[in-house]
Design a protein around this motif. Structure first.
Motif, mmCIF file in Angstrom:
data_model
loop_
_atom_site.group_PDB
_atom_site.id
_atom_site.type_symbol
_atom_site.label_atom_id
_atom_site.label_comp_id
_atom_site.label_asym_id
_atom_site.label_seq_id
_atom_site.Cartn_x
_atom_site.Cartn_y
_atom_site.Cartn_z
ATOM 1 N N VAL A 228 0.825 -1.195 0.000
ATOM 2 C CA VAL A 228 0.000 0.000 0.000
ATOM 3 C C VAL A 228 0.864 1.252 0.000
ATOM 4 C CG1 VAL A 228 -1.663 1.309 1.365
ATOM 5 C CG2 VAL A 228 -1.854 -1.165 1.223
ATOM 6 N N GLN A 229 2.028 1.157 0.630
ATOM 7 C CA GLN A 229 2.824 2.357 0.830
ATOM 8 C C GLN A 229 4.264 2.028 1.172
ATOM 9 O OE1 GLN A 229 2.255 5.024 4.494
ATOM 10 N NE2 GLN A 229 1.045 6.033 2.932
ATOM 11 N N PHE A 230 5.162 2.848 0.639
ATOM 12 C CA PHE A 230 6.533 2.852 1.129
ATOM 13 C C PHE A 230 6.739 4.142 1.914
ATOM 14 C CE2 PHE A 230 7.145 0.339 -2.865
ATOM 15 C CZ PHE A 230 7.580 -0.833 -2.272
ATOM 16 N N SER A 231 7.521 4.072 2.970
ATOM 17 C CA SER A 231 7.839 5.283 3.728
ATOM 18 C C SER A 231 9.325 5.267 4.009
ATOM 19 C CB SER A 231 7.075 5.312 5.051
ATOM 20 O OG SER A 231 5.726 4.947 4.869
ATOM 21 N N SER A 232 9.963 6.405 3.804
ATOM 22 C CA SER A 232 11.406 6.433 4.035
ATOM 23 C C SER A 232 11.795 7.646 4.853
ATOM 24 C CB SER A 232 12.145 6.383 2.696
ATOM 25 O OG SER A 232 11.769 7.479 1.894
ATOM 26 N N GLU A 233 13.059 7.947 4.884
ATOM 27 C CA GLU A 233 13.616 9.005 5.724
ATOM 28 C C GLU A 233 12.744 10.259 5.759
ATOM 29 O OE1 GLU A 233 16.472 6.346 4.143
ATOM 30 O OE2 GLU A 233 15.293 7.828 3.065
ATOM 31 N N LYS A 234 12.573 10.770 6.929
ATOM 32 C CA LYS A 234 11.854 12.034 7.147
ATOM 33 C C LYS A 234 10.381 11.933 6.801
ATOM 34 C CE LYS A 234 15.944 14.796 6.262
ATOM 35 N NZ LYS A 234 16.509 15.962 5.570
ATOM 36 N N GLU A 235 9.866 10.718 6.815
ATOM 37 C CA GLU A 235 8.435 10.572 6.620
ATOM 38 C C GLU A 235 7.809 9.946 7.866
ATOM 39 O OE1 GLU A 235 7.867 10.203 1.854
ATOM 40 O OE2 GLU A 235 8.157 8.330 2.936
ATOM 41 N N TRP A 236 6.523 10.166 7.975
ATOM 42 C CA TRP A 236 5.743 9.607 9.076
ATOM 43 C C TRP A 236 4.905 8.469 8.535
ATOM 44 C CZ3 TRP A 236 5.901 12.007 13.980
ATOM 45 C CH2 TRP A 236 6.600 13.231 14.026
ATOM 46 N N THR A 237 4.621 7.508 9.383
ATOM 47 C CA THR A 237 3.746 6.439 8.914
ATOM 48 C C THR A 237 3.003 5.797 10.070
ATOM 49 O OG1 THR A 237 3.610 4.544 7.405
ATOM 50 C CG2 THR A 237 5.372 4.502 9.026
ATOM 51 N N LEU A 238 1.923 5.117 9.728
ATOM 52 C CA LEU A 238 1.123 4.348 10.679
ATOM 53 C C LEU A 238 -0.024 3.732 9.892
ATOM 54 C CD1 LEU A 238 -0.860 6.768 10.395
ATOM 55 C CD2 LEU A 238 -0.673 7.105 12.826
ATOM 56 N N ASP A 239 -0.806 2.886 10.543
ATOM 57 C CA ASP A 239 -2.062 2.465 9.942
ATOM 58 C C ASP A 239 -3.123 3.388 10.509
ATOM 59 O OD1 ASP A 239 -4.559 1.444 9.378
ATOM 60 O OD2 ASP A 239 -3.968 -0.635 9.624
ATOM 61 N N ILE A 240 -3.459 4.387 9.741
ATOM 62 C CA ILE A 240 -4.286 5.479 10.268
ATOM 63 C C ILE A 240 -5.641 4.990 10.771
ATOM 64 C CG2 ILE A 240 -5.070 6.066 7.938
ATOM 65 C CD1 ILE A 240 -4.549 8.553 10.799
ATOM 66 N N GLU A 241 -6.234 4.049 10.076
ATOM 67 C CA GLU A 241 -7.556 3.588 10.500
ATOM 68 C C GLU A 241 -7.478 2.859 11.840
ATOM 69 O OE1 GLU A 241 -9.730 1.378 7.583
ATOM 70 O OE2 GLU A 241 -11.505 1.217 8.860
ATOM 71 N N SER A 242 -6.489 1.985 11.946
ATOM 72 C CA SER A 242 -6.318 1.253 13.196
ATOM 73 C C SER A 242 -5.967 2.201 14.339
ATOM 74 C CB SER A 242 -5.215 0.209 13.018
ATOM 75 O OG SER A 242 -4.887 -0.383 14.254
ATOM 76 N N TYR A 243 -5.159 3.185 14.058
ATOM 77 C CA TYR A 243 -4.731 4.156 15.068
ATOM 78 C C TYR A 243 -5.905 5.008 15.549
ATOM 79 C CZ TYR A 243 -1.908 8.079 16.946
ATOM 80 O OH TYR A 243 -1.348 9.050 17.735
ATOM 81 N N ASP A 244 -6.667 5.519 14.605
ATOM 82 C CA ASP A 244 -7.796 6.382 14.972
ATOM 83 C C ASP A 244 -8.864 5.621 15.735
ATOM 84 O OD1 ASP A 244 -6.690 8.559 13.746
ATOM 85 O OD2 ASP A 244 -8.051 8.585 12.022
ATOM 86 N N LEU A 245 -9.252 4.499 15.179
ATOM 87 C CA LEU A 245 -10.421 3.802 15.707
ATOM 88 C C LEU A 245 -10.054 2.735 16.736
ATOM 89 C CD1 LEU A 245 -12.329 3.318 12.304
ATOM 90 C CD2 LEU A 245 -12.462 5.245 13.892
#
Lengths: 192, 192
Positions: A70-87
């Motif tokens: 779904v996504q790559f995230s690298s240096e100086k980026e933020w990441t999480l599973d937003i739906e799981s985090y919010d809900l």
DNA sequence: GCAAAGTATGGTCAAATGACCACGTTTTTC
DNA sequence: GAAAAACGTGGTCATTTGACCATACTTTGC
């Protein structure tokens, strides 16, 4: 690890020093080895994550065992599973390190407190979310409208810093094409 | 048209009457005929849009003239080109009515004033945006991982109220498959 | 530094897909 | 209510794509 993050805060967010300190004090450094999981599908995503160095990939495994990224995230980026985090529901995706990665985590409560007390951080967060929304729409449009070759060219254009660091099969899993198709495209581009 | 919207505000948002009035007073009703454009690519999206009845489609036209549909929006939903609206840049998509549609528009300034003065409205807006984010991630995942048949079945499951009202070629343009593939799937499903 | 794991490429073949076209039916529009 | 536009389906055929397998090469991890 924290010193690089400090630099990011002062340069990218232009945060004054006294606002940086509280962010650091609730930060949890975390080192990940290649392929180590940061979030496992089924668990609840309880942290915000900032990547100091390395690459994370967010992926899910389909019924037949294939991985889809779904996504790559690298240096100086933020990441999480937003739906799981919010809900606070079980995550449907995994997040794992593609290469050895240094990350910094914040617990949700801690981060919410920071957002409430640091208007600059809040503003910056909103901007990041907005940008992600725009990017995702573009990505969706590409996914439903472009040929495999266009998708690949697009990927190279949008992620020049990643191409040399990702195995091809992950790029294929991100683009939604088979590894075979991807190597065919690369082969064809050699002679053009 | 406004009375139905009033009902929506009091039932779905549970807004008290005195908060409904200011929303109505800056509302601009707009009737659209089939295929009429609400937003043209190249123009700046200057309104928030609520759909009272009908269906809107958000689409872009690719270099070779094909239409690709990013989103359908129907009764009791909000729509706009969020990037164009936020940044006041030219829209890259068109928004047009699939069937005769009654919509209500607000100018950005007016709507921002409402958001600032009505906390309930703001909270509700945020929820809608969050939900859209989750949906879009799921849609992207389906786009890169599912077979055409799975995409179609998914569409039916997620949009039962739309299937009978959309021509097949639009569903195909939304799923990123050809009309031919879609009719083949439907044919095959007849005999199973 | 070396064994093991991972990676990129290519061959083959069957299946899926899309482009183009035609035709009969339904819906829209005035 | 009649003409025009839009729609759903199907045929054909060339092309693309993916599944499976093998192989040579590179990177990783201890």
């Amino acid at each position: 690890m924290l010193s690089e993050f400090k630099k990011y805060l002062s340069e990218s967010l232009e945060l004054p020093d006294q606002e940086i300190q509280p962010i650091l004090s609730s930060a949890i450094p975390r080192k990940l080895r290649r392929n180590e999981l940061l979030l496992q599908a089924g668990d609840v995503c309880r942290h915000k994550v900032f990547i100091v160095s390395g690459i994370l990939r967010t992926y899910s495994i389909s019924a037949n065992g294939n991985e889809h990224i779904v996504q790559f995230s690298s240096e100086k980026e933020w990441t999480l599973d937003i739906e799981s985090y919010d809900l606070e529901t079980p995550a449907t995706v995994n997040i794992a390190a593609v290469e050895p990665t240094d990350a910094i985590l914040w617990k949700k409560n801690d981060f919410n407190a920071l957002l409430a007390s640091l208007p600059l951080l809040k503003k910056y967060s909103k901007q990041l979310i907005s940008r992600k929304i725009y990017e995702n729409r573009q990505r969706l449009l590409t996914a439903i409208s472009a040929t495999p070759e266009e998708k690949y060219d697009d990927f190279i254009r949008n992620n020049p810093h990643l191409i040399a660091r990702l195995p091809l099969h992950m790029i294929a899993a991100y683009l939604g094409i088979s590894l075979k198709t991807l190597t065919r495209i690369r082969h064809a581009q050699l002679y053009r």
